[in-house]
Design a protein around this motif. Sequence first.
Motif, PDB file in Angstrom:
ATOM      1  N   ALA A 228     -13.032  10.669   1.595  1.00  0.00           N
ATOM      2  CA  ALA A 228     -13.285  10.279   0.202  1.00  0.00           C
ATOM      3  C   ALA A 228     -12.033  10.479  -0.660  1.00  0.00           C
ATOM      4  O   ALA A 228     -11.692   9.628  -1.491  1.00  0.00           O
ATOM      5  N   GLU A 229     -11.330  11.579  -0.446  1.00  0.00           N
ATOM      6  CA  GLU A 229     -10.142  11.835  -1.275  1.00  0.00           C
ATOM      7  C   GLU A 229      -9.017  10.861  -0.933  1.00  0.00           C
ATOM      8  O   GLU A 229      -8.194  10.529  -1.791  1.00  0.00           O
ATOM      9  N   THR A 230      -8.985  10.374   0.312  1.00  0.00           N
ATOM     10  CA  THR A 230      -7.983   9.377   0.681  1.00  0.00           C
ATOM     11  C   THR A 230      -8.291   8.040   0.031  1.00  0.00           C
ATOM     12  O   THR A 230      -7.393   7.311  -0.403  1.00  0.00           O
ATOM     13  N   LEU A 231      -9.582   7.705  -0.037  1.00  0.00           N
ATOM     14  CA  LEU A 231      -9.984   6.437  -0.654  1.00  0.00           C
ATOM     15  C   LEU A 231      -9.595   6.373  -2.127  1.00  0.00           C
ATOM     16  O   LEU A 231      -9.461   5.290  -2.692  1.00  0.00           O
ATOM     17  N   ALA A 232      -9.426   7.532  -2.749  1.00  0.00           N
ATOM     18  CA  ALA A 232      -9.031   7.550  -4.155  1.00  0.00           C
ATOM     19  C   ALA A 232      -7.635   6.978  -4.361  1.00  0.00           C
ATOM     20  O   ALA A 232      -7.256   6.615  -5.475  1.00  0.00           O
ATOM     21  N   ALA A 233      -6.859   6.870  -3.256  1.00  0.00           N
ATOM     22  CA  ALA A 233      -5.493   6.343  -3.360  1.00  0.00           C
ATOM     23  C   ALA A 233      -5.453   4.819  -3.372  1.00  0.00           C
ATOM     24  O   ALA A 233      -4.370   4.227  -3.361  1.00  0.00           O
ATOM     25  N   LEU A 234      -6.623   4.172  -3.402  1.00  0.00           N
ATOM     26  CA  LEU A 234      -6.659   2.703  -3.384  1.00  0.00           C
ATOM     27  C   LEU A 234      -5.956   2.092  -4.592  1.00  0.00           C
ATOM     28  O   LEU A 234      -5.519   0.948  -4.542  1.00  0.00           O
ATOM     29  N   GLY A 235      -5.875   2.830  -5.676  1.00  0.00           N
ATOM     30  CA  GLY A 235      -5.194   2.316  -6.850  1.00  0.00           C
ATOM     31  C   GLY A 235      -3.700   2.577  -6.869  1.00  0.00           C
ATOM     32  O   GLY A 235      -3.019   2.195  -7.827  1.00  0.00           O
ATOM     33  N   ASP A 236      -3.182   3.228  -5.839  1.00  0.00           N
ATOM     34  CA  ASP A 236      -1.762   3.553  -5.772  1.00  0.00           C
ATOM     35  C   ASP A 236      -0.958   2.277  -5.486  1.00  0.00           C
ATOM     36  O   ASP A 236      -1.139   1.642  -4.450  1.00  0.00           O
ATOM     37  N   ILE A 237      -0.079   1.916  -6.405  1.00  0.00           N
ATOM     38  CA  ILE A 237       0.707   0.689  -6.246  1.00  0.00           C
ATOM     39  C   ILE A 237       1.580   0.758  -4.999  1.00  0.00           C
ATOM     40  O   ILE A 237       1.742  -0.242  -4.287  1.00  0.00           O
ATOM     41  N   ALA A 238       2.141   1.933  -4.721  1.00  0.00           N
ATOM     42  CA  ALA A 238       2.998   2.071  -3.541  1.00  0.00           C
ATOM     43  C   ALA A 238       2.208   1.815  -2.262  1.00  0.00           C
ATOM     44  O   ALA A 238       2.685   1.144  -1.332  1.00  0.00           O
ATOM     45  N   LEU A 239       0.985   2.329  -2.201  1.00  0.00           N
ATOM     46  CA  LEU A 239       0.149   2.117  -1.020  1.00  0.00           C
ATOM     47  C   LEU A 239      -0.219   0.649  -0.871  1.00  0.00           C
ATOM     48  O   LEU A 239      -0.172   0.090   0.238  1.00  0.00           O
ATOM     49  N   LEU A 240      -0.583  -0.005  -1.972  1.00  0.00           N
ATOM     50  CA  LEU A 240      -0.955  -1.417  -1.909  1.00  0.00           C
ATOM     51  C   LEU A 240       0.246  -2.274  -1.505  1.00  0.00           C
ATOM     52  O   LEU A 240       0.099  -3.219  -0.712  1.00  0.00           O
ATOM     53  N   GLY A 241       1.415  -1.935  -2.027  1.00  0.00           N
ATOM     54  CA  GLY A 241       2.616  -2.679  -1.649  1.00  0.00           C
ATOM     55  C   GLY A 241       2.950  -2.509  -0.177  1.00  0.00           C
ATOM     56  O   GLY A 241       3.347  -3.469   0.501  1.00  0.00           O
ATOM     57  N   THR A 242       2.777  -1.289   0.328  1.00  0.00           N
ATOM     58  CA  THR A 242       3.039  -1.043   1.743  1.00  0.00           C
ATOM     59  C   THR A 242       2.041  -1.798   2.622  1.00  0.00           C
ATOM     60  O   THR A 242       2.402  -2.356   3.665  1.00  0.00           O
ATOM     61  N   ALA A 243       0.766  -1.824   2.205  1.00  0.00           N
ATOM     62  CA  ALA A 243      -0.248  -2.564   2.959  1.00  0.00           C
ATOM     63  C   ALA A 243       0.097  -4.052   3.003  1.00  0.00           C
ATOM     64  O   ALA A 243      -0.046  -4.710   4.041  1.00  0.00           O
ATOM     65  N   LEU A 244       0.553  -4.591   1.871  1.00  0.00           N
ATOM     66  CA  LEU A 244       0.945  -6.001   1.841  1.00  0.00           C
ATOM     67  C   LEU A 244       2.125  -6.257   2.767  1.00  0.00           C
ATOM     68  O   LEU A 244       2.153  -7.265   3.494  1.00  0.00           O
ATOM     69  N   ALA A 245       3.095  -5.339   2.754  1.00  0.00           N
ATOM     70  CA  ALA A 245       4.246  -5.486   3.644  1.00  0.00           C
ATOM     71  C   ALA A 245       3.814  -5.426   5.106  1.00  0.00           C
ATOM     72  O   ALA A 245       4.275  -6.217   5.942  1.00  0.00           O
ATOM     73  N   PHE A 246       2.934  -4.462   5.443  1.00  0.00           N
ATOM     74  CA  PHE A 246       2.398  -4.392   6.803  1.00  0.00           C
ATOM     75  C   PHE A 246       1.781  -5.730   7.198  1.00  0.00           C
ATOM     76  O   PHE A 246       2.037  -6.262   8.287  1.00  0.00           O
ATOM     77  N   ALA A 247       0.922  -6.271   6.322  1.00  0.00           N
ATOM     78  CA  ALA A 247       0.185  -7.495   6.646  1.00  0.00           C
ATOM     79  C   ALA A 247       1.131  -8.667   6.858  1.00  0.00           C
ATOM     80  O   ALA A 247       0.999  -9.415   7.844  1.00  0.00           O
ATOM     81  N   LEU A 248       2.081  -8.848   5.956  1.00  0.00           N
ATOM     82  CA  LEU A 248       2.963 -10.005   6.045  1.00  0.00           C
ATOM     83  C   LEU A 248       3.907  -9.905   7.237  1.00  0.00           C
ATOM     84  O   LEU A 248       4.078 -10.874   7.991  1.00  0.00           O
ATOM     85  N   ILE A 249       4.521  -8.738   7.415  1.00  0.00           N
ATOM     86  CA  ILE A 249       5.500  -8.593   8.492  1.00  0.00           C
ATOM     87  C   ILE A 249       4.812  -8.601   9.850  1.00  0.00           C
ATOM     88  O   ILE A 249       5.276  -9.249  10.797  1.00  0.00           O
ATOM     89  N   ALA A 250       3.682  -7.907   9.980  1.00  0.00           N
ATOM     90  CA  ALA A 250       2.952  -7.908  11.249  1.00  0.00           C
ATOM     91  C   ALA A 250       2.455  -9.308  11.588  1.00  0.00           C
ATOM     92  O   ALA A 250       2.492  -9.725  12.758  1.00  0.00           O
ATOM     93  N   SER A 251       1.998 -10.050  10.585  1.00  0.00           N
ATOM     94  CA  SER A 251       1.513 -11.410  10.829  1.00  0.00           C
ATOM     95  C   SER A 251       2.649 -12.315  11.283  1.00  0.00           C
ATOM     96  O   SER A 251       2.507 -13.076  12.247  1.00  0.00           O
TER      97      SER A 251
END
Length: 504
Positions: A228-251
């Motif tokens: 639950a405490e990890t899910l609170a980081a969903l609003g973290d811009i750095a985390l969202l940017g890293t997830a987007l980078a993972f998705a684009l580069i891995a794809s």
Amino acid sequence: MPSSIPHLRHDFAASLVVFLVALPLCIGVAVASGVPAELGLITGIVGGVVTGLMRGSSLQVSGPAAGLTVLVFEAVRTLGLAALGLTVLLAGVLQVVMGLLRWGRWFRAISLAVVEGMLAGIGLVIVAGQLYSAAGVPAPTSGTARITGLPAALARGLGDPAELAPLAVAAGTVLVIVGWRYAPRPVRAVPGALVAILLAALATALLGLPVATVRIGGVLDAVRLPEAETLAALGDIALLGTALAFALIASAESLFGAAAVDRLHDGTRTDYDKELVAQGFGNTVCGLLGALPMTAVVVRSAANVRAGARTKASRVLHGVWLLLFAALLPGTLEYVPLPALAGVLVHAGWKLIPFGRVAALWRGHRGEAFVLVVTALAIVTVSMLEGVLIGLALSVGKAAWDASHLRIERTDDGAGPARVSLSGNANFLRLPKMLDVLEALPKDRPVELDFSGLHHLDHACRAALETWAARHCAAGPEAVSLHSLPEHRPARPASGGEQVGAAP
């Protein structure tokens, strides 16, 4: 998988080869990413058993890839290991959405020079980072400092007797892998990386070398479900940017890998949208388990094809072998020297750098070679995401420049009208060249401009042309004749074209 039964003998043999190739890479990628080795095994298992069962590319094998180690290492360093699973989970969901929206085919539109530059940059960072690891010297966090400080770090390692053993193990591992291609054909059925790891472990044990080895616990104990405490980081811009980078580069890496694997066999071609969904679903599962992100890996996929695989059964079975090994024989990994894994990754990183491709591009397509090199250097000096974005921007700019082929021919005998003909594509990138020619025309004689050879005239060029014509006519009594200018409104008509005597 009923259709796999007639080919089970071929797929079974291929699965063993892929398992032997994947095992050291799963561990090595995890160690290089700064996470427990068990997480690499979990991703390899998911890549085989989960993604392997899905539709898309029948012979492509997925798992943790060396190409993402740099990004994962930075993510773990900045966000923490606990947030890695959530980041991978979001990246997987993004991939599934992109696949369902049928965006998979559009990844093929990414410039090959950008992808090769991305791999080259990753390769440079991997080689530099693992050489520091082999020398037992802490690696600088900056990519530039990591490259420039490498000679001093190696000299320091060579000058310290305590560090000679790790360097020797790493160097020996690389030499075995490189030299294994010259072994007799029957012997080469065993992957060179596995042989190098086994020899390094044997030498370390028999000689009692002061070398660190892998530390591994239970695979189930390494699973980290989102809290639950990890899910609170969903609003973290750095985390969202890293997830987007993972998705684009891995794809991009997976789908370009699929295109490469398709060239190795004559079977069913890859469905890029379904493959993107499969990769996304696999990464979603990896994220739920707190494991490393997954991509399709060309090294394993090529080994799968060359070993005679016929259907997806081979990649599923390779995941089963990884699962059985992790469950029954995890203790054997504690004999694997860390410098040997560094050697495996140095070789893998070096293979990512397309030296021959750069030379070939420089001879025939220097613009593409420039994009490749700049992308690689940007990744090394700045970061993975920014480097790729710089490469994409350069690629788009180059495409626009190449599309604006404009040929200008001027005919002027000094007595009659000055004639200028334009052919090709006139856009804003060629506007300075066009205006230089027009502004050099004489103002005391008529001017005839022929646009019949133009395929395209953008708004900027049209506006600049009309403004120039009005100024030219205002400076002298002679008119300007415009031939075949689409959608042009003449100030007054003239035979043979449109004549401008005032501002349009």
